[in-house]
Write a protein that holds these residues in place. Structure first.
Motif, PDB file in Angstrom:
ATOM      1  N   ALA A 110       0.055  21.850  79.053  1.00  0.00           N
ATOM      2  CA  ALA A 110      -0.740  21.744  77.868  1.00  0.00           C
ATOM      3  C   ALA A 110      -1.865  23.084  76.880  1.00  0.00           C
ATOM      4  O   ALA A 110      -1.299  22.761  75.636  1.00  0.00           O
ATOM      5  CB  ALA A 110      -1.763  20.959  77.714  1.00  0.00           C
ATOM      6  N   GLY A 111      -2.303  23.994  77.765  1.00  0.00           N
ATOM      7  CA  GLY A 111      -2.713  24.604  76.961  1.00  0.00           C
ATOM      8  C   GLY A 111      -1.848  25.710  76.541  1.00  0.00           C
ATOM      9  O   GLY A 111      -2.659  26.588  75.145  1.00  0.00           O
ATOM     10  N   VAL A 112      -1.250  26.336  77.089  1.00  0.00           N
ATOM     11  CA  VAL A 112      -0.073  26.863  76.568  1.00  0.00           C
ATOM     12  C   VAL A 112       1.090  26.755  75.936  1.00  0.00           C
ATOM     13  O   VAL A 112       2.112  27.695  74.994  1.00  0.00           O
ATOM     14  CB  VAL A 112       0.400  27.878  77.512  1.00  0.00           C
ATOM     15  N   LEU A 113       1.472  25.101  75.602  1.00  0.00           N
ATOM     16  CA  LEU A 113       2.538  25.220  74.860  1.00  0.00           C
ATOM     17  C   LEU A 113       2.520  25.712  73.116  1.00  0.00           C
ATOM     18  O   LEU A 113       3.823  25.649  73.092  1.00  0.00           O
ATOM     19  CB  LEU A 113       2.190  23.381  74.486  1.00  0.00           C
ATOM     20  N   PRO A 114       1.650  25.081  72.684  1.00  0.00           N
ATOM     21  CA  PRO A 114       2.064  26.148  71.136  1.00  0.00           C
ATOM     22  C   PRO A 114       2.283  27.340  71.164  1.00  0.00           C
ATOM     23  O   PRO A 114       3.475  27.626  70.034  1.00  0.00           O
ATOM     24  CB  PRO A 114       0.614  26.056  70.264  1.00  0.00           C
ATOM     25  N   LYS A 115       2.227  28.177  71.801  1.00  0.00           N
ATOM     26  CA  LYS A 115       2.401  29.193  72.491  1.00  0.00           C
ATOM     27  C   LYS A 115       3.176  29.601  73.040  1.00  0.00           C
ATOM     28  O   LYS A 115       4.908  30.248  72.610  1.00  0.00           O
ATOM     29  CB  LYS A 115       1.398  30.162  73.084  1.00  0.00           C
ATOM     30  N   LEU A 116       3.874  28.688  73.617  1.00  0.00           N
ATOM     31  CA  LEU A 116       5.516  28.340  74.333  1.00  0.00           C
ATOM     32  C   LEU A 116       6.331  28.602  73.722  1.00  0.00           C
ATOM     33  O   LEU A 116       7.778  28.573  73.630  1.00  0.00           O
ATOM     34  CB  LEU A 116       4.979  26.990  75.272  1.00  0.00           C
TER      35      LEU A 116
END
Length: 217
Positions: A110-116
């Protein structure tokens, strides 16, 4: 493909035969890069339709190195931050294989989903197998699929763990051999320096012997 649109890896009969063949290939690999290339190519055969990478790191380091990928054999040590890959951190923590069935919905990411979604290639599921050397996790076999994986069949799960174990062993042996070769080169350099010193001393000894006899010119 199942009725609900999800996919699961099948369990082809020659799975264990491939693992046995892999042991021979890894044992015959001449160097570390060859070991990792063999590993990703064979894992890609076991998990068809996947993107397979080898990611290595030093225990306690905050960076990792993507050192091999079956779809890009010219890849050369891409540096990534482990903080951007919580799935790798989790594999390091548990020292166990990890399945993320739905990358977009898993709380771990969840914490890296935008970057992912912005920077990484789109994939639906991930499977990670740790590469263990003694008590340390020195890397992972990182498998990513464009379709959702509900879970590998038991035979494939076992095959993945066996391949990871064989790969880790081969990587460890290759690293040991590399260290041994460096030590042997260092010994040869030291021996060459010692030989030069002995030769210089011999020349001085001959010089002083001739001086004692009165034949110095």
């Amino acid at each position: 493909m199942s009725e609900n649109g999800k996919a699961s890896f099948g369990a082809p009969a020659p799975e264990l035969d491939r693992v046995i063949a892999l042991a021979g290939e890894l044992g015959a690999a001449p160097d570390l890069q060859a070991v990792m290339t063999v590993a990703v190519l064979r894992v890609a055969e076991v998990f068809p339709g996947s993107r397979v990478s080898v990611v290595l790191f030093r225990p306690g380091d905050e960076h990792a190195y993507v050192v091999a990928e079956h779809a890009n054999q010219s890849l050369d040590n891409i540096v990534v931050r482990l903080s951007d890959y919580p799935e790798i951190r989790e594999t390091i923590r548990t020292r166990q294989p990890l399945l993320i069935a739905d990358v977009s919905a898993d709380a771990l990411l969840a914490g890296v989903l935008p970057k992912l979604t912005a920077t990484r290639a789109v994939h639906r599921s991930s499977v990670l197998f740790p590469l263990l050397r003694g008590a340390d996790v020195i890397g992972v076999l990182f498998i990513r699929t464009a379709h959702m994986v509900t879970g590998p069949e038991a035979t494939l799960w076992t095959a993945g763990r066996l391949i990871a174990g064989l790969t880790a062993l081969a990587i460890g042996n290759a690293l040991d051999q590399d260290v041994l070769r460096r030590e042997q080169r260092a010994l040869k350099r030291n021996q060459a320096r010692t030989d030069r010193i002995v030769e210089d001393l011999r020349q001085f000894t001959d010089f002083f012997a001739r001086a004692h006899d009165g034949f110095v010119v």
